[in-house]
Each structure stands twice: as C-alpha cells, then as structure tokens.
Design an enzyme around this catalytic site. Structure first.
Site, PDB file in Angstrom:
ATOM      1  N   ASN A  21     -22.055   0.043  -4.062  1.00 30.17           N
ATOM      2  CA  ASN A  21     -21.548   0.891  -2.959  1.00 30.17           C
ATOM      3  C   ASN A  21     -21.423   0.121  -1.660  1.00 30.17           C
ATOM      4  OD1 ASN A  21     -22.774   2.769  -4.967  1.00 30.17           O
ATOM      5  ND2 ASN A  21     -22.093   4.304  -3.490  1.00 30.17           N
ATOM      6  N   ASN A  22     -20.225   0.145  -1.079  1.00 31.40           N
ATOM      7  CA  ASN A  22     -19.974  -0.491   0.223  1.00 31.40           C
ATOM      8  C   ASN A  22     -20.103   0.529   1.349  1.00 31.40           C
ATOM      9  OD1 ASN A  22     -17.544  -3.138  -0.056  1.00 31.40           O
ATOM     10  ND2 ASN A  22     -18.939  -2.460  -1.639  1.00 31.40           N
ATOM     11  N   LEU A  66      -0.157   4.150   1.007  1.00 35.11           N
ATOM     12  CA  LEU A  66      -0.625   5.025   2.089  1.00 35.11           C
ATOM     13  C   LEU A  66      -0.917   6.433   1.566  1.00 35.11           C
ATOM     14  CD1 LEU A  66       1.636   3.842   5.070  1.00 35.11           C
ATOM     15  CD2 LEU A  66      -0.665   3.064   4.428  1.00 35.11           C
ATOM     16  N   GLU A 117      -7.337   4.733  -6.508  1.00 33.37           N
ATOM     17  CA  GLU A 117      -8.021   5.966  -6.087  1.00 33.37           C
ATOM     18  C   GLU A 117      -9.498   5.660  -6.235  1.00 33.37           C
ATOM     19  OE1 GLU A 117      -6.816   8.617  -4.781  1.00 33.37           O
ATOM     20  OE2 GLU A 117      -4.683   8.318  -5.120  1.00 33.37           O
ATOM     21  N   PRO A 166     -24.202  17.772   3.226  1.00 30.40           N
ATOM     22  CA  PRO A 166     -24.477  18.188   1.846  1.00 30.40           C
ATOM     23  C   PRO A 166     -25.079  17.044   1.026  1.00 30.40           C
ATOM     24  CG  PRO A 166     -22.119  17.794   2.131  1.00 30.40           C
ATOM     25  CD  PRO A 166     -22.755  17.558   3.466  1.00 30.40           C
ATOM     26  N   ASP A 173     -19.355  -1.339  -9.927  1.00 32.21           N
ATOM     27  CA  ASP A 173     -20.487  -1.293 -10.867  1.00 32.21           C
ATOM     28  C   ASP A 173     -20.495  -0.004 -11.691  1.00 32.21           C
ATOM     29  OD1 ASP A 173     -21.201   0.489  -8.845  1.00 32.21           O
ATOM     30  OD2 ASP A 173     -23.137  -0.450  -8.397  1.00 32.21           O
ATOM     31  N   GLU A 174     -19.678   0.996 -11.285  1.00 35.47           N
ATOM     32  CA  GLU A 174     -19.709   2.279 -12.003  1.00 35.47           C
ATOM     33  C   GLU A 174     -19.201   2.154 -13.436  1.00 35.47           C
ATOM     34  OE1 GLU A 174     -18.629   5.795  -9.981  1.00 35.47           O
ATOM     35  OE2 GLU A 174     -19.309   5.058  -8.043  1.00 35.47           O
ATOM     36  N   LYS A 202     -11.425   2.739 -13.818  1.00 33.81           N
ATOM     37  CA  LYS A 202     -11.704   1.358 -13.385  1.00 33.81           C
ATOM     38  C   LYS A 202     -12.099   0.492 -14.594  1.00 33.81           C
ATOM     39  CE  LYS A 202     -11.772  -0.093  -9.687  1.00 33.81           C
ATOM     40  NZ  LYS A 202     -10.724  -0.669  -8.813  1.00 33.81           N
ATOM     41  N   TYR A 233     -13.200   8.505 -12.563  1.00 30.77           N
ATOM     42  CA  TYR A 233     -12.988   7.313 -11.731  1.00 30.77           C
ATOM     43  C   TYR A 233     -13.496   6.064 -12.458  1.00 30.77           C
ATOM     44  CZ  TYR A 233     -14.205   3.745  -8.251  1.00 30.77           C
ATOM     45  OH  TYR A 233     -14.363   2.554  -7.581  1.00 30.77           O
ATOM     46  N   ASP A 267       0.836  -1.198   0.000  1.00 29.67           N
ATOM     47  CA  ASP A 267       0.000   0.000   0.000  1.00 29.67           C
ATOM     48  C   ASP A 267       0.869   1.246   0.000  1.00 29.67           C
ATOM     49  OD1 ASP A 267      -1.850   2.163   0.949  1.00 29.67           O
ATOM     50  OD2 ASP A 267      -3.254   0.486   1.069  1.00 29.67           O
TER      51      ASP A 267
HETATM   52  P1  NAD Z   1      -9.969   3.342  -0.424  1.00 35.08           P
HETATM   53  O1  NAD Z   1      -9.810   4.633  -1.153  1.00 35.08           O
HETATM   54  O2  NAD Z   1     -10.546   3.350   0.949  1.00 35.08           O
HETATM   55  O3  NAD Z   1      -8.542   2.618  -0.309  1.00 35.08           O
HETATM   56  C1  NAD Z   1      -7.667   2.517  -1.384  1.00 35.08           C
HETATM   57  C2  NAD Z   1      -6.318   2.019  -0.862  1.00 35.08           C
HETATM   58  O4  NAD Z   1      -5.445   1.893  -1.997  1.00 35.08           O
HETATM   59  C3  NAD Z   1      -5.640   2.981   0.122  1.00 35.08           C
HETATM   60  O5  NAD Z   1      -5.094   2.263   1.208  1.00 35.08           O
HETATM   61  C4  NAD Z   1      -4.554   3.633  -0.702  1.00 35.08           C
HETATM   62  O6  NAD Z   1      -3.430   4.053   0.069  1.00 35.08           O
HETATM   63  C5  NAD Z   1      -4.193   2.520  -1.673  1.00 35.08           C
HETATM   64  N1  NAD Z   1      -3.602   3.019  -2.930  1.00 35.08           N
HETATM   65  C6  NAD Z   1      -4.088   3.958  -3.769  1.00 35.08           C
HETATM   66  N2  NAD Z   1      -3.249   4.154  -4.794  1.00 35.08           N
HETATM   67  C7  NAD Z   1      -2.209   3.296  -4.606  1.00 35.08           C
HETATM   68  C8  NAD Z   1      -1.015   3.030  -5.323  1.00 35.08           C
HETATM   69  N3  NAD Z   1      -0.711   3.691  -6.449  1.00 35.08           N
HETATM   70  N4  NAD Z   1      -0.174   2.083  -4.857  1.00 35.08           N
HETATM   71  C9  NAD Z   1      -0.458   1.406  -3.698  1.00 35.08           C
HETATM   72  N5  NAD Z   1      -1.560   1.640  -2.969  1.00 35.08           N
HETATM   73  C10 NAD Z   1      -2.434   2.576  -3.414  1.00 35.08           C
HETATM   74  O7  NAD Z   1     -10.790   2.389  -1.394  1.00 35.08           O
HETATM   75  P2  NAD Z   1     -11.887   1.290  -1.028  1.00 35.08           P
HETATM   76  O8  NAD Z   1     -13.200   1.950  -0.868  1.00 35.08           O
HETATM   77  O9  NAD Z   1     -11.351   0.409   0.024  1.00 35.08           O
HETATM   78  O10 NAD Z   1     -11.938   0.510  -2.421  1.00 35.08           O
HETATM   79  C11 NAD Z   1     -11.054  -0.582  -2.664  1.00 35.08           C
HETATM   80  C12 NAD Z   1     -11.289  -1.073  -4.086  1.00 35.08           C
HETATM   81  O11 NAD Z   1     -12.644  -1.462  -4.241  1.00 35.08           O
HETATM   82  C13 NAD Z   1     -11.019  -0.014  -5.156  1.00 35.08           C
HETATM   83  O12 NAD Z   1     -10.403  -0.650  -6.242  1.00 35.08           O
HETATM   84  C14 NAD Z   1     -12.403   0.466  -5.529  1.00 35.08           C
HETATM   85  O13 NAD Z   1     -12.437   0.914  -6.868  1.00 35.08           O
HETATM   86  C15 NAD Z   1     -13.230  -0.788  -5.345  1.00 35.08           C
HETATM   87  N6  NAD Z   1     -14.638  -0.598  -4.992  1.00 35.08           N
HETATM   88  C16 NAD Z   1     -14.983   0.215  -3.951  1.00 35.08           C
HETATM   89  C17 NAD Z   1     -16.334   0.337  -3.612  1.00 35.08           C
HETATM   90  C18 NAD Z   1     -16.774   1.206  -2.469  1.00 35.08           C
HETATM   91  O14 NAD Z   1     -17.981   1.414  -2.314  1.00 35.08           O
HETATM   92  N7  NAD Z   1     -15.876   1.709  -1.637  1.00 35.08           N
HETATM   93  C19 NAD Z   1     -17.304  -0.361  -4.345  1.00 35.08           C
HETATM   94  C20 NAD Z   1     -16.893  -1.166  -5.406  1.00 35.08           C
HETATM   95  C21 NAD Z   1     -15.553  -1.291  -5.719  1.00 35.08           C
HETATM   96  O1  DAU Z   2     -20.857   2.003  -6.906  1.00 33.72           O
HETATM   97  C1  DAU Z   2     -19.622   1.690  -6.350  1.00 33.72           C
HETATM   98  C2  DAU Z   2     -18.863   2.963  -6.052  1.00 33.72           C
HETATM   99  O2  DAU Z   2     -19.490   3.567  -4.934  1.00 33.72           O
HETATM  100  C3  DAU Z   2     -17.393   2.731  -5.756  1.00 33.72           C
HETATM  101  O3  DAU Z   2     -16.770   2.204  -6.896  1.00 33.72           O
HETATM  102  C4  DAU Z   2     -16.699   4.035  -5.363  1.00 33.72           C
HETATM  103  O4  DAU Z   2     -15.353   3.775  -4.995  1.00 33.72           O
HETATM  104  C5  DAU Z   2     -17.439   4.621  -4.178  1.00 33.72           C
HETATM  105  O5  DAU Z   2     -16.879   5.876  -3.872  1.00 33.72           O
HETATM  106  C6  DAU Z   2     -18.930   4.768  -4.480  1.00 33.72           C
HETATM  107  O6  DAU Z   2     -19.177   5.832  -5.438  1.00 33.72           O
HETATM  108  P1  DAU Z   2     -20.370   6.889  -5.228  1.00 33.72           P
HETATM  109  O7  DAU Z   2     -20.031   8.121  -5.954  1.00 33.72           O
HETATM  110  O8  DAU Z   2     -21.689   6.271  -5.486  1.00 33.72           O
HETATM  111  O9  DAU Z   2     -20.231   7.098  -3.617  1.00 33.72           O
HETATM  112  P2  DAU Z   2     -20.329   8.406  -2.706  1.00 33.72           P
HETATM  113  O10 DAU Z   2     -20.362   7.948  -1.289  1.00 33.72           O
HETATM  114  O11 DAU Z   2     -19.320   9.430  -3.085  1.00 33.72           O
HETATM  115  O12 DAU Z   2     -21.758   8.980  -3.091  1.00 33.72           O
HETATM  116  C7  DAU Z   2     -22.937   8.217  -2.888  1.00 33.72           C
HETATM  117  C8  DAU Z   2     -24.109   9.035  -3.384  1.00 33.72           C
HETATM  118  O13 DAU Z   2     -24.266  10.169  -2.526  1.00 33.72           O
HETATM  119  C9  DAU Z   2     -23.913   9.612  -4.771  1.00 33.72           C
HETATM  120  O14 DAU Z   2     -25.164   9.646  -5.437  1.00 33.72           O
HETATM  121  C10 DAU Z   2     -23.414  11.027  -4.526  1.00 33.72           C
HETATM  122  C11 DAU Z   2     -24.114  11.400  -3.242  1.00 33.72           C
HETATM  123  N1  DAU Z   2     -23.400  12.327  -2.354  1.00 33.72           N
HETATM  124  C12 DAU Z   2     -22.103  12.025  -2.037  1.00 33.72           C
HETATM  125  C13 DAU Z   2     -21.384  12.850  -1.197  1.00 33.72           C
HETATM  126  C14 DAU Z   2     -19.947  12.553  -0.852  1.00 33.72           C
HETATM  127  C15 DAU Z   2     -24.034  13.426  -1.831  1.00 33.72           C
HETATM  128  O15 DAU Z   2     -25.214  13.677  -2.114  1.00 33.72           O
HETATM  129  N2  DAU Z   2     -23.328  14.233  -0.996  1.00 33.72           N
HETATM  130  C16 DAU Z   2     -22.025  14.001  -0.658  1.00 33.72           C
HETATM  131  O16 DAU Z   2     -21.414  14.812   0.095  1.00 33.72           O
END
Ligand code: NAD
Ligand code: DAU
Length: 360
Positions: free
Chosen positions: A195-196, A43, A92, A221, A142-143, A170, A166, A41
């Site tokens: 979305n997780n 970081l 990212e 917001p 899924d995006e 992906k 983004y 990672d």
């Molecule tokens: P996150 O942003 O919380 O964590 C990303 C991690 O990757 C961080 O620890 C960061 O330091 C590391 N990282 C980033 N760029 C790097 C690089 N160049 N080299 C080494 N490490 C690097 O992300 P997350 O929410 O845990 O998501 C993890 C994965 O799951 C991502 O690939 C994301 O696209 C995917 N994903 C996330 C969600 C979601 O809802 N969070 C949903 C579907 C898929």
């Molecule tokens: O669908 C999976 C994706 O879900 C992941 O791949 C991404 O890593 C993760 O960030 C997430 O993307 P979203 O853009 O859907 O998540 P976010 O939490 O940023 O936003 C969720 C919804 O809420 C979206 O419709 C935008 C809205 N939103 C978000 C923020 C941060 C707001 O209305 N206000 C906010 O301040």
C-alpha cells in the site's frame, strides 16, 4: 551492470495522471531532461491533470489522452516514438470499486495490459540497435498473493492467490507480462508493491480519506474492527524502487516492494489522527472519536506484509521514510494543497478534462 537510463531514451508512462504515476513523473521529467517522456492516460475519475501542472510545460514531456485498450492508438504511439522504456501504471486501482464493477477492472487491467504488451513486443522485435536495452516495467501489487494470517510475509516465490476482482485482474495482467517474456523474450521487470500513500492520492483510499474527513470533522468509516493489517509505503520510496528496477533490474525478474510499515488499520488511524490533531492544534487525540466501525468489505484480505530483501540486496534499495515521518509529510501536503483538494472534492478537476480533451 549497465544502466539503461544513461542513454537517450523515449519513455512511455501509462496512467501518469493517477497517484503513483504523477509522483513518478514529478521525479523523472526534471531529472531526465534529454529524454522524451510520453504520458498516456484515459483520465478516469482517478486521473487528474492538475496533479501534473508543475511539469506539463516541460519540453521533454507530452500528454496523450487515450485508452490503453485502444490497440490502434497504442501501436501508433509506439511507431511514432519507438519507446525504449515502458513504465506501466495505468489500471483501475480501488478494491471497493472492483467489487461494484468488476468488468471495468478486467477491461483496463487485463485487456489494457495485453494491448500495451502487444504493441511493445511488435515495436521491440522490429527495432534498431538502440532498443537492445528495452525494458517494460509492470507496476503490480502485493494483492495478487492473496491474504496472510497473523505471521509470514510475501516473497517472490509466493504463489498467486488473488481474492478480489481487482487482485484477480492484476494477477491476470502479471501472467500476461510473464507470458510475453517467456514466449517472445520481451525484457520485462515486474514490481509487486504494498500500500502506497503520499501526495496526490485520490481521497477514496484509506489515508487521504481519513485526512480529509478529519479536517472536516466527518466520521471515518473503518471496516469491521479495524484489525486488518497493511504494509504502508511512502510513494517516493516506491518511485525510487521503480527507478532502481529501470536502472539495474534484470529482465524477467520480479521485485517485491514494501516499507516495513506494517500496522492494523486502527493503529494506523490513531497515529494519523494524532498527527492531524497536532498539525491543526487540536486537543490531543480529539479526532479519534471520528472513527466509526462499519460493515466489513466483502472478502476483505486480512493481512499483507512484504519481504523486500531481494530489492535491498540486489538493487541496494531501502525506504527513506518511517511511517510516522511519511504520514506527517502527507498530512502537511494535504493541508497546504487546498486548491488541489477542493477541485477533487467539488469535482471541478473534471472540467479541465472536458474543456481540454473531451471534444478530441
Ligand atoms: P490511480 O487509480 O490513482 O491511477 C490510475 C491511472 O490510470 C489514472 O490516471 C487513470 O486515469 C489511468 N487509467 C485507468 N484506466 C486506464 C485506461 N484504460 N487507459 C489509460 N489510462 C487509464 O492508481 P495508482 O494508485 O496510482 O496505482 C498505479 C498502479 O500501481 C496501478 O497499476 C496499481 O494497481 C498499482 N499499485 C498501486 C498501489 C497503491 O497503493 N496505490 C500499490 C501497489 C500497486
Ligand atoms: O496492497 C496494495 C494495494 O493497496 C493496491 O494494489 C491498491 O491499488 C490500493 O487501493 C490498496 O488496496 P487496499 O484495499 O489495501 O487499500 P484501501 O486504502 O482501500 O484500504 C486499506 C485498508 O483500509 C483495507 O484494509 C480496507 C480498509 N478501509 C478502507 C477504506 C477505503 C477501511 O477500513 N475503510 C475505508 O473507508
């Protein structure tokens, strides 16, 4: 069907200091005690080693501070450990940041994925017999499928139509993963997940942002009118799906993961804030007034929804958390993990990085 996790393994987890990666490591490090698990990672702001304190001293766990784009480093790690499994989370991940800094996303998500694939392919092709069950699990989103209207769901046959930087990065990474499968035969499995939410999520994403702001009575917001729809999945259910892909996912296959937790952002926030009010003993619905409608996100995808039936029928997966239970557990986690939250809010979690690794 054989399970690759029945054998002694060496697993590379990328991005394990982030939200989903940390939850995944909390699950596998104690469970796979005979397996060497390496977490690579960089970081970034999203990587937080404090999320891994409970497992950092485990004898089967190693942390490597480094960038997935650094092909020399990644190749050295593959040469040293001869990984039999890769679970690739590093990326990212925040859509709003991708609108501000798209090149960072192209770099880490596209070049970084290509670099991990290249090292994995070289190692796998020249490996001895215990690499026959090699798997590269690519954690995608899924995006990549773009935005849905009011009806329909994404399925493994849905065409790619990414709409944010983004999502485009992906999607490109997914194409590279498939290209390595088609061209070199690398045994890959792709997961496209919705979305997780859950413990250790950085409070820039909607759910932790809203919890933290509600705790502090700050405005929350909400883009446009809060009508955009997401399919929310508890992170434990995502990790369970990834484990099933590791155990029994077929090489070359794509599995979609979603929690059937579809709701509009406004519905989600009202449920979440109702729970926050209950947990804090506030007057019911009193936090609803914190919702503030703001300018929309550019190119804001209207709706995501997942058809996870392939994962259910082929790998026997089902989500364990209803949205309400999962949100309550998450609210309780943030309320009872104040030191973690405080270190993120005052950025002191970054000093850990500086003292431990920046001089390396
Ligand atoms: P996150 O942003 O919380 O964590 C990303 C991690 O990757 C961080 O620890 C960061 O330091 C590391 N990282 C980033 N760029 C790097 C690089 N160049 N080299 C080494 N490490 C690097 O992300 P997350 O929410 O845990 O998501 C993890 C994965 O799951 C991502 O690939 C994301 O696209 C995917 N994903 C996330 C969600 C979601 O809802 N969070 C949903 C579907 C898929
Ligand atoms: O669908 C999976 C994706 O879900 C992941 O791949 C991404 O890593 C993760 O960030 C997430 O993307 P979203 O853009 O859907 O998540 P976010 O939490 O940023 O936003 C969720 C919804 O809420 C979206 O419709 C935008 C809205 N939103 C978000 C923020 C941060 C707001 O209305 N206000 C906010 O301040």
């Amino acid at each position: 069907m054989s399970s690759i996790l029945h054998q002694p393994l060496r697993i590379l987890v990328t991005g394990g200091a982030g939200f989903i990666g940390a939850n995944f490591l909390h699950r596998i490090v104690p469970q796979l005690s005979d397996t060497v698990i390496v977490n690579l990672d960089k970081l970034t702001y999203a990587g937080n080693l404090q999320s891994l304190q409970a497992i950092e001293k485990a004898p089967n766990y190693r942390f490597i501070y480094g960038d997935i784009c650094d092909l020399d480093l990644v190749q050295k790690l593959f040469a040293e450990y001869q990984f039999t499994t890769v679970v690739h989370f590093a990326a990212e991940s925040h859509v709003d940041r991708s609108i501000q800094s798209p090149i960072d996303f192209a770099r880490s998500n596209v070049i970084g994925t290509a670099s991990i694939l290249q090292a994995a392919k070289d190692s796998w092709m020249h490996a001895s017999s215990d690499m026959q069950e090699f798997r590269f699990v690519h954690v995608s989103t899924d995006e990549v499928f773009g935005a849905l209207g009011p009806t329909g769901r994404f399925s493994p046959d849905t065409s790619y139509a990414p709409r944010s930087p983004y999502a485009a990065s992906k999607a490109s990474a997914d194409h590279f993963v498939r290209a390595y499968a088609e061209t070199y035969g690398l045994p890959v499995v792709i997961s496209n997940c919705s979305n997780n939410y859950g413990p250790y999520q950085f409070p820039e994403k909607l759910i932790p942002l809203a919890i933290v702001r509600a705790m502090n009575l700050d405005l929350i917001p909400v883009y446009s009118k809060g009508e955009n729809v997401r399919d929310w999945l508890h992170v434990d259910d995502h990790c369970e799906a990834l484990m099933r892909m590791l155990h029994n996912g077929l090489a070359g296959e794509t599995y979609l993961v979603g929690g059937s937790g579809e709701c509009s952002n406004l519905e989600l926030l009202r449920l979440l804030l109702t729970i926050v009010d209950e947990e804090l003993g506030r007057t019911p619905e009193s936090s609803w007034k914190l919702i503030k409608f703001v300018k929309d996100r550019p190119g804001h995808d209207f709706r995501y929804a997942i058809d996870a039936s392939k994962l259910v029928t082929e790998l026997g997966w089902a989500p364990n958390h209803t949205l309400e239970e999962g949100l309550r557990a998450t609210v309780r986690w943030y309320l009872s993990n104040q030191p973690w939250l405080q270190s993120v809010m005052d950025e002191s979690y970054r000093t850990y990085l500086k003292t431990q690794y920046e001089a390396v």
